[in-house]
Design an enzyme around this catalytic site. Sequence first.
Site, PDB file in Angstrom:
ATOM      1  N   LYS A 161      30.701  28.284  43.238  1.00 39.90           N
ATOM      2  CA  LYS A 161      30.947  29.748  43.685  1.00 39.90           C
ATOM      3  C   LYS A 161      31.287  30.397  42.481  1.00 39.90           C
ATOM      4  O   LYS A 161      32.503  30.264  42.045  1.00 39.90           O
ATOM      5  CB  LYS A 161      31.744  29.557  44.890  1.00 39.90           C
ATOM      6  CG  LYS A 161      31.524  30.978  45.758  1.00 39.90           C
ATOM      7  CD  LYS A 161      32.658  31.724  46.271  1.00 39.90           C
ATOM      8  CE  LYS A 161      33.408  32.472  45.241  1.00 39.90           C
ATOM      9  NZ  LYS A 161      32.504  33.547  44.656  1.00 39.90           N
ATOM     10  N   GLU A 176      42.884  26.076  36.908  1.00 35.75           N
ATOM     11  CA  GLU A 176      43.275  26.638  35.773  1.00 35.75           C
ATOM     12  C   GLU A 176      43.585  27.940  36.308  1.00 35.75           C
ATOM     13  O   GLU A 176      42.891  28.813  36.671  1.00 35.75           O
ATOM     14  CB  GLU A 176      42.107  26.637  34.887  1.00 35.75           C
ATOM     15  CG  GLU A 176      42.270  27.306  33.337  1.00 35.75           C
ATOM     16  CD  GLU A 176      41.161  27.480  32.711  1.00 35.75           C
ATOM     17  OE1 GLU A 176      41.191  28.696  31.862  1.00 35.75           O
ATOM     18  OE2 GLU A 176      40.210  26.831  32.716  1.00 35.75           O
ATOM     19  N   CYS A 206      43.145  33.761  29.772  1.00 39.02           N
ATOM     20  CA  CYS A 206      44.270  33.030  30.325  1.00 39.02           C
ATOM     21  C   CYS A 206      45.313  32.721  29.193  1.00 39.02           C
ATOM     22  O   CYS A 206      46.531  32.517  29.368  1.00 39.02           O
ATOM     23  CB  CYS A 206      44.016  32.039  31.137  1.00 39.02           C
ATOM     24  SG  CYS A 206      43.180  30.446  30.317  1.00 39.02           S
ATOM     25  N   GLU A 212      50.964  38.224  34.138  1.00 35.42           N
ATOM     26  CA  GLU A 212      49.633  38.247  33.317  1.00 35.42           C
ATOM     27  C   GLU A 212      49.100  39.628  33.509  1.00 35.42           C
ATOM     28  O   GLU A 212      48.645  40.090  34.638  1.00 35.42           O
ATOM     29  CB  GLU A 212      48.785  37.151  33.710  1.00 35.42           C
ATOM     30  CG  GLU A 212      47.373  37.033  32.949  1.00 35.42           C
ATOM     31  CD  GLU A 212      46.590  35.545  33.349  1.00 35.42           C
ATOM     32  OE1 GLU A 212      46.009  35.242  32.710  1.00 35.42           O
ATOM     33  OE2 GLU A 212      46.516  35.348  34.662  1.00 35.42           O
TER      34      GLU A 212
END
Length: 464
Positions: free
Chosen positions: A181, A240, A274, A364
Site C-alpha cells: 500500500k 522504519e 528519517c 521529528e
Amino acid sequence: MSSSFTHQFDTPTYKGTSTVPTGLFINGKFVEPVEKGTIDVLNPALTAEAVNGKVITSVAAERWGLKVPGTQRGRILNKLADLIQANADEFSALEVLNVGKTFNAARNADIPGSIAVLRYYAGWADKIQGKTIETNEKKLAYTRHEPIGVVGAIIPWNYPLMMLSCKIGPALAAGNVVILKPSELTPLTALRLCPLLVEAGFPDGVINIVNGYAFTGSTLTGRKIMEAASKTNLKDVIFELGGKSPSIIFDDVDLEQTVKWVSRGIFTNQGQVCTAGSRIFVQAGIYDKFLKAFTEHALSLKVGDPFARDTYQGPQRIMGYIKSGKEDGATVHIGGERHGNEGYFIQPTIFTECKSNMKIVQEEIFGPVAAVVKFTTEEEAIEQANNTLYWSCLLCLHQDIDRAIRVAHSIEAGTAWINCHNSTELSVPFGGFKQSGIGRELGEYALEHYTNVKAVHVNIGHRI
C-alpha cells in the site's frame, strides 16, 4: 475497466505524457474497489492539481517461492529493474509531481537507487539457503529457509519508489507474495509500476498494489500496527519510523567539508528524511565560524520549481514546527517564513539558542529546519545527543578518529556516520534503535525478516 490519470509534462527537465491507472492492482490486473471512494492527491508545488485514488479492502495471495526457483525470481527482479531504467525520466517526473522533490534528486538519486536495490536482491534470490548441521553418524540434520508467505508492506510518502524497492526486493527474492500500500499522498510511481510488473513476468498475484489511507512512518501509528499484529495471529513486524538524528561537530574539523556534510544531512530531500541531522551540536571553539559558514551555505540553496535545473529545495509543509520554535523561545537565525506565494515552499531555516526540552529539538520536523546547539565537552555532547526518544542515525565530524569512533559507539543509534552523512550502502544494514523502528532494511540482514527457518531431522540408522 479501471480509471486512469494522465498528465502532460512540459518542463525544463522533462517533456512527455504519463498515464497512471488509479484502480487496484490485484492478481495481475487492475480492478475497481468493492468500496467506492476517492482521495485527492495534490501536487505540493501548486496545491491545486489532484488525481483520484481508490479506497479498498485488503486481499490475500499465495506464496510463489517454493514453486519458482531462485534463479528465475532473480531474472524477473532484474527484468523489472531494466524496465524502470528504460522509463527513468518518466518515473522521475512522477516523483516530482507527486512528492515535490527536485527532478535532479529524483533522476540522479531516487530512481537509480531504486533500480540498484532491485538488482542487489535479484542477486540474492538463488543464495538464500540453509545449512547442514553435524550431530551424529546416525542422523542427518539440516535447515531450510522457507518464505513466510504473504508480506503486507505500507510505505511512506517521502521516497515512494525507493521505499517500494526496499520492501519488495528482499520479500520477493525470498519467495514471498507482497500486498503493498503506497501512501495515499504519493501513489503515482507505484501505480505506474504495475504494468511493468506484468511485463517483467511476475505471476499474477505475486505483487498487489492497493490504495487507501495509511501508515506514513510515525511512531504512534507504528504502535497501533504492532498492537493489531499481536491481536490477530502474532504477525512479525518490521518498522522504519521517525528519527531525530544528531550531528556532532568538534573543534578540529575541516570546516568547509563539515558545512557540506551537515547541509547534506539536513537539507537533502527538503529535510524530509528519517535520517535528517536536524539537531546540530557544535563545540564552543568553532561554533561562531561554523554558524557563519553554515548560514552562508543555507542561503545559497535555491528554493522553487522542482523541475528547474538549478533548484535544490522543493516544497514541504512544516510551518507549525517553525511557529512552535519561535513560541518556545528559540532564535530564528535565518528563514522561518514561507517562500513565495504559491505552493508549500519554506525558506531553509536555522534556529539557535535552542534548549533540549523544545519541540523543535525533541520531535521529528521532516523539513529543512535545523536546531543548532553549543556544547563544551565530549561528555556533554553525548548526553545531549542521547536525550531523545528516537535513535536513528548519528553524524560525527572529527579529525581525531579515535574520539570519533568512541563517540559513535556511545550514541544510541542504529547507524553512525563519521565524517559523512546520508551515505548508505546496499550491502550494509539500515535501521534505528528504540522508537525509531524494529528490524533492518538493506543488506543480507533484511532477508532475515522474510523467511522461516525449518529444522529437518533425518534418521539414517538409529533403531529403537
